[in-house]
Write an enzyme that holds these catalytic residues in place. Sequence first.
Site, PDB file in Angstrom:
ATOM      1  N   HIS A 123      65.052  15.174  45.160  1.00  0.00           N
ATOM      2  CA  HIS A 123      65.373  14.295  46.000  1.00  0.00           C
ATOM      3  C   HIS A 123      66.801  14.711  47.578  1.00  0.00           C
ATOM      4  O   HIS A 123      67.411  13.930  47.691  1.00  0.00           O
ATOM      5  CB  HIS A 123      66.381  13.230  45.195  1.00  0.00           C
ATOM      6  N   GLY A 129      53.836   3.835  56.503  1.00  0.00           N
ATOM      7  CA  GLY A 129      55.038   3.508  57.092  1.00  0.00           C
ATOM      8  C   GLY A 129      55.145   3.741  58.236  1.00  0.00           C
ATOM      9  O   GLY A 129      54.331   5.007  58.176  1.00  0.00           O
ATOM     10  N   ARG A 130      56.094   3.970  57.976  1.00  0.00           N
ATOM     11  CA  ARG A 130      57.283   4.807  59.177  1.00  0.00           C
ATOM     12  C   ARG A 130      57.137   6.499  58.962  1.00  0.00           C
ATOM     13  O   ARG A 130      57.222   7.015  59.524  1.00  0.00           O
ATOM     14  CB  ARG A 130      58.618   4.522  59.311  1.00  0.00           C
ATOM     15  N   ILE A 131      57.243   6.521  57.309  1.00  0.00           N
ATOM     16  CA  ILE A 131      57.391   7.993  57.113  1.00  0.00           C
ATOM     17  C   ILE A 131      55.760   8.688  57.308  1.00  0.00           C
ATOM     18  O   ILE A 131      55.644   9.297  57.421  1.00  0.00           O
ATOM     19  CB  ILE A 131      58.307   8.210  55.423  1.00  0.00           C
ATOM     20  N   GLU A 136      66.303  10.604  37.580  1.00  0.00           N
ATOM     21  CA  GLU A 136      66.983  11.003  38.419  1.00  0.00           C
ATOM     22  C   GLU A 136      69.306  11.303  37.652  1.00  0.00           C
ATOM     23  O   GLU A 136      69.442  10.239  37.924  1.00  0.00           O
ATOM     24  CB  GLU A 136      66.884  10.399  40.059  1.00  0.00           C
ATOM     25  N   THR A 165      57.214  12.256  48.104  1.00  0.00           N
ATOM     26  CA  THR A 165      59.026  12.582  48.411  1.00  0.00           C
ATOM     27  C   THR A 165      59.518  10.846  48.532  1.00  0.00           C
ATOM     28  O   THR A 165      60.165   9.993  49.215  1.00  0.00           O
ATOM     29  CB  THR A 165      58.984  12.785  49.991  1.00  0.00           C
ATOM     30  N   SER A 166      58.317  10.071  47.677  1.00  0.00           N
ATOM     31  CA  SER A 166      58.944   8.188  47.787  1.00  0.00           C
ATOM     32  C   SER A 166      60.062   7.790  46.725  1.00  0.00           C
ATOM     33  O   SER A 166      60.823   7.895  47.007  1.00  0.00           O
ATOM     34  CB  SER A 166      57.889   7.602  47.715  1.00  0.00           C
ATOM     35  N   ARG A 167      59.150   7.356  45.521  1.00  0.00           N
ATOM     36  CA  ARG A 167      59.811   7.670  44.122  1.00  0.00           C
ATOM     37  C   ARG A 167      59.793   7.707  43.273  1.00  0.00           C
ATOM     38  O   ARG A 167      57.781   7.562  43.337  1.00  0.00           O
ATOM     39  CB  ARG A 167      60.679   5.924  43.725  1.00  0.00           C
ATOM     40  N   ALA A 185      65.333  14.810  50.482  1.00  0.00           N
ATOM     41  CA  ALA A 185      63.947  14.738  51.649  1.00  0.00           C
ATOM     42  C   ALA A 185      65.101  14.077  52.972  1.00  0.00           C
ATOM     43  O   ALA A 185      64.728  14.325  54.227  1.00  0.00           O
ATOM     44  CB  ALA A 185      63.034  13.584  51.375  1.00  0.00           C
TER      45      ALA A 185
END
Length: 324
Positions: A279, A149-151, A260, A229-231, A281
């Site tokens: 967290h 996707g975008r990232i 978290e 780096t997502s979830r 990023a």
Amino acid sequence: MRPKVLISPDTKNIPEDVSDALKEYADVEYVRRPYDDKLEGVVAILVGTEPINAGFLDKAPDLKLVARFGVGYDSVDVEECTQRGIMVTHTPEVLSSGGADHTWALILGYYKHIPYANSHVRTRWAKREGAVPFGWDTEGKTLGILGLGRIGLEVLMRSRGFPMKVIYHDLIRKKKLEEKYGVEYVIFDKLLEKSDILTIHVDLNPSSRGIIGSEELEKMKTSSLIVNTSRGPVINESALVDALRNGKIAGAALDVFEKEPTPLDNTLLSMPNVLATPHIASASWETRKKMAIRSTGNVLSYLKGERPPHIVREQSTVEFPLRQ
Ligand code: 8YV
């Protein structure tokens, strides 16, 4: 009565010069959590990652907009919001570049032992004590991107400066990107088998939760690095601990965790083959400013009686009454 807009402390990076734009239309208040009181008169709230669920919405009878300060909105019960006629917005695009920078910082930081090397210079090098172990080169390695996707795309674009092969898996095949960047589509199992570095860029939803568990880790190369780096919950953390302990994979570089802040006694934090960041990023001056402008812009549109531009995908076809 003037409408009220609340700004949650998780969005501490919304500078007042950005939120000031809202003051022409509403009373703006920076609030503390938990929101114990009834939030009467509050029409919009800018939120971080705190859960926005039925319990929260019950306290806010006048709420019309939940504006997420971030791209992921798994912390918001969108269905519940939709049922109550509440719009949900987020901040896509503006953090893709910074997020991809952080992914590469983790990859290179892990490959070159940067945290260890930094502390070695400060404490042991001059005393000729110990040594920094050898790291690895990117040359000849295969980077696997889960979620283009975008990232994921920004990660791919940066990878073109490295002498690596890049493969990806996504629910939707991106043939144009394959042609443009020479990236190869593979099925999920092949992605696991072939990647030297597997980097994850998916949303957290019921089908991606635990998408990397013991079976998937078992299929990966024993020399591989997993980057997230997502979830956090897209990886089953206890399966990851086992895989790292038993040499099923070589290392992990993580910006996100199941819970978290992750507890200090999380086993992952005591493992030398784990590089961890809290967290962050999207935590750069530029990106956070853009996120502040985008999330505030969504609120501003609503207050001006317009449909906010960044309504979440699940609500894209839902009609909401505009403010008169
Ligand atoms: C933020 C994020 O740190 O955009 C997201 O979904 O996870 C991060 O950019 C976080 O959402 C802060 O609210």
